[in-house]
Design an enzyme around this catalytic site. Structure first.
Site, mmCIF file in Angstrom:
data_model
loop_
_atom_site.group_PDB
_atom_site.id
_atom_site.type_symbol
_atom_site.label_atom_id
_atom_site.label_comp_id
_atom_site.label_asym_id
_atom_site.label_seq_id
_atom_site.Cartn_x
_atom_site.Cartn_y
_atom_site.Cartn_z
ATOM 1 C CG ASP A 98 44.207 48.614 43.888
ATOM 2 O OD1 ASP A 98 44.183 49.520 43.226
ATOM 3 O OD2 ASP A 98 43.160 48.732 45.262
ATOM 4 C CD GLU A 164 38.874 50.455 41.892
ATOM 5 O OE1 GLU A 164 37.096 50.631 42.567
ATOM 6 O OE2 GLU A 164 38.509 49.372 42.307
HETATM 7 ZN ZN LIG Z 1 38.386 44.382 41.356
HETATM 8 ZN ZN LIG Z 2 38.835 46.836 39.188
#
Ligand SMILES: [Zn+2]
Ligand SMILES: [Zn+2]
Length: 425
Positions: A98, A164
């Site tokens: 991401d 994440e």
């Molecule tokens: Zn980051």
């Molecule tokens: Zn990262």
């Protein structure tokens, strides 16, 4: 040793030592592809839980290599399974995919011009944490390993993980959801490896630490209740802003007076306060949002207990009331000591002993930690700063930059770690 084996040994014995090493030619053959993939992902970044095109590109590549692919894991995650020529253990390699709501300020031919939506606002979108390099590196590893199945004693699982940086509020996502949806099962993973590119360390270097490496991240929300009154007559009410100030002060004493900072560092930050409407009204309530970072499980328990006591106790002392809620965003990124020790020779062989550096823990968080709570894992940092530079813009900023030439070492390291781990008794 029977005759057939002996014959085989004589035939191939000359390369017995290097039998598991992938040829330099193979690595060279993917280097430019890895750079091209990375630049494409960089130019077209997607926010957490919205990595639709990114996932499509990954799945397409894995399928083209003959890798068994599962899509839509934890919304946009992709999992690939590559079986070696001989059975054995299962090792997982994870890349996060991401991007962030940051408007890029770099002057690059593959600069992101993408605009997206985050919490109702229009935002620039940028791979400002370097996850574009993680995707490209792992796609390169997949290509190389799929051509070297004879060297794989067991199975390699490729985990391309969304969100994440954290899913949008109200949504599930990231490593926790991947685990919930079975990413570590069928086949069951024995160990997991991951890396993070680092804008501040030189290309060609690796940083690692056994044990607590990145912090557990808690998000907390405090609601303080007072009693509204005229700003000129505070005695007529209970001031929630004043109470909030006392609570913040109390939190910092937990770090400076109660935490044994010789064990590990710890941080409490209040990042947002919302209260009041105008200068001459003492409002009814105040809200505070912040984060706690810890690297040691016992310190984490102490800090959370004392923050709860201070929130409730101090509010009561000053005539109001308050509640605190914690939300665990990541666990402690904890590198299994035995696994770290077992993998160190591989890192040194790949990067050169002098380029593998023992580092200190950081107070940043990483949701790779959730995988490490389930299976032994090892997470390390890969240099991404142009050689010769001494300064770099930090991750999550508009000027954040990574040198493409750092990725090849990532490809080599993850490839060698997979093969070596699976071939170890
Ligand atoms: Zn980051
Ligand atoms: Zn990262």
């Amino acid at each position: 040793m029977n005759k057939l084996v002996l014959k085989g040994f004589l035939l191939f014995g000359f390369c017995a030592f290097a039998q598991n090493a992938v040829s330099e030619k193979d690595f060279k053959s993917v280097e430019q592809k890895v750079i091209d993939w990375r630049r494409d992902f960089h130019q077209y970044p997607e926010l957490s839980n919205r990595e639709f095109k990114t996932a499509e590109k990954i799945a397409k590549h894995l399928k083209s290599l003959g890798i068994e692919v599962q899509t839509g894991v934890a919304k946009t995650g992709v999992v690939g399974v590559l079986k070696g020529n001989t059975p054995g253990k299962v090792v997982a390699l994870r890349a996060d995919i991401d991007a962030l709501p940051v408007t890029e300020r770099n002057d690059l031919s593959f600069k992101s011009e993408v605009v997206g939506e985050f919490q109702g606002e229009e935002v620039g979108v940028m791979h400002a944490c370097g996850h574009d390099t993680h995707i490209a590196i792992l796609m390169g590893v997949a290509e190389i390993l799929s051509k070297n199945k004879d060297k794989i004693k067991g199975t390699v699982k490729f985990i391309f993980q969304p969100a994440e940086e954290g899913p949008p509020p109200g949504e599930e996502g990231g490593a926790a959801l991947m685990i919930k949806e079975g990413a570590l099962k069928n086949p069951d993973v024995d160990a997991i490896f991951g890396l993070h590119i680092n804008s501040g360390t030189s290309v060609g270097t690796i940083g690692y630490k056994p044990g607590g490496t990145m912090a557990a991240v808690e998000r907390f929300v405090v609601n303080v209740n007072g009693k509204q009154t005229h700003g000129s007559q505070p005695w007529g009410g209970v001031d929630p802003i004043y109470i909030a100030a006392k609570i913040i002060d109390g939190y910092q004493s937990i770090i400076s007076r109660e935490s044994n900072l010789l064990i590990e560092p710890a941080v409490i930050t209040v990042g947002k306060i919302t209260a009041g409407v105008r200068f001459n009204i003492i409002p009814e309530s105040a809200e505070m949002i912040g984060t706690v970072r810890t690297l040691d499980p016992d310190m984490k328990a102490l800090i959370i207990r004392r923050m709860t006591e201070m929130t409730e106790g101090l509010a009561k002392t000053y005539g109001g009331s308050a509640t605190i809620e914690f939300q665990n965003n990541t666990a402690i990124t904890y590198n299994d000591e035995k696994l770290t020790e077992a993998m160190l020779p591989t890192l040194q062989k790949t990067a050169g002993v002098e380029n593998v550096v023992l580092i200190k823990a950081t107070t940043g968080g990483e949701d790779f930690s959730f995988f490490q709570e389930k299976v032994p894992g090892f997470y390390f940092f890969l240099g991404g700063m142009t050689p010769g530079n001494t300064e770099a813009f930090p991750h999550h900023t508009p000027d954040f930059k990574i040198d493409d030439s750092g990725m090849l070492l990532g490809v080599k390291t993850l490839t060698a770690m997979s093969i070596d781990y699976l071939n170890k008794k």
